[in-house]
Design an enzyme around this catalytic site. Structure first.
Site, PDB file in Angstrom:
ATOM      1  N   CYS A  37     -28.458 -20.434  30.521  1.00 51.63           N
ATOM      2  CA  CYS A  37     -29.405 -20.958  29.537  1.00 51.63           C
ATOM      3  C   CYS A  37     -30.471 -21.851  30.169  1.00 51.63           C
ATOM      4  O   CYS A  37     -31.433 -22.215  29.512  1.00 51.63           O
ATOM      5  CB  CYS A  37     -28.651 -21.755  28.477  1.00 51.63           C
ATOM      6  SG  CYS A  37     -27.754 -23.144  29.192  1.00 51.63           S
ATOM      7  N   CYS A  64     -29.223 -28.177  25.284  1.00 49.08           N
ATOM      8  CA  CYS A  64     -28.914 -28.014  23.865  1.00 49.08           C
ATOM      9  C   CYS A  64     -28.153 -29.229  23.325  1.00 49.08           C
ATOM     10  O   CYS A  64     -27.714 -30.087  24.086  1.00 49.08           O
ATOM     11  CB  CYS A  64     -28.079 -26.752  23.673  1.00 49.08           C
ATOM     12  SG  CYS A  64     -26.402 -26.967  24.272  1.00 49.08           S
ATOM     13  N   CYS A 107     -21.301 -25.321  27.586  1.00 51.09           N
ATOM     14  CA  CYS A 107     -21.951 -26.642  27.575  1.00 51.09           C
ATOM     15  C   CYS A 107     -20.936 -27.711  28.008  1.00 51.09           C
ATOM     16  O   CYS A 107     -21.289 -28.660  28.714  1.00 51.09           O
ATOM     17  CB  CYS A 107     -22.498 -26.971  26.195  1.00 51.09           C
ATOM     18  SG  CYS A 107     -23.302 -25.588  25.378  1.00 51.09           S
TER      19      CYS A 107
END
Ligand code: FES
Length: 151
Positions: A37, A64, A107
């Site tokens: 990402c 994010c 993440c």
């Protein structure tokens, strides 16, 4: 995507955002990125050299909401821990605490990797058992008997 309340809380009120002074010898930095990402996380730890305990932590994350929440959370979790204890923090615990959905697990992996990178950086710059500064161990080196022949 709906974020959990805890993610929203950390995202809206991130703990320990920022950086420590780069010239502080007790500070180590872990910088990691997620190729999938492009998100990037920087985690800094401030370690008491006499005890090897992490006294404080800071983060900066370009990413994010889950990445920001994960890094905010680990700055809280590593404080008061030894380097070994910090290394024991697993992404699964982060994901569970923040109720991350499967697509956001990476993440939390980023946050675990950031801890590992920061501890590795500290240990690399502070040789000795446990990553502690062992000043006494720095015996004066013997003069080399094969100096550079270039002179
Ligand atoms: Fe990649 Fe969150 S989407 S770190």
């Amino acid at each position: 995507m709906a974020y959990s309340d805890k993610v929203v809380d950390h995202y809206e009120n991130p703990r320990n955002v920022g950086s420590f002074a780069a010239d502080d010898a007790s500070v180590a930095t872990g910088m990691v990125g997620a190729p999938a990402c492009g998100d990037v996380m920087k985690l800094q730890i401030k370690v008491d050299p006499s005890t090897g305990v992490i006294e404080d932590a800071r983060f900066k994350t370009y990413g994010c909401g889950s990445a920001i929440a994960s890094s905010s959370l680990v700055t809280e979790w590593v404080k008061g821990k030894t380097l070994e204890q910090a290394l024991a923090i697993k992404n699964t615990a982060i994901a569970e605490e923040l109720a991350l959905p499967p697509v956001k697990i990476h993440c939390s992996i980023l946050a675990e990797d950031a801890i590992k990178a920061a501890v590795a950086d500290y240990r690399q710059r502070h040789a000795g058992p446990g990553g502690l500064i062992e000043e006494k161990a720095c015996a004066p080196s013997k003069p080399a008997d094969h100096h550079s022949e270039a002179a």
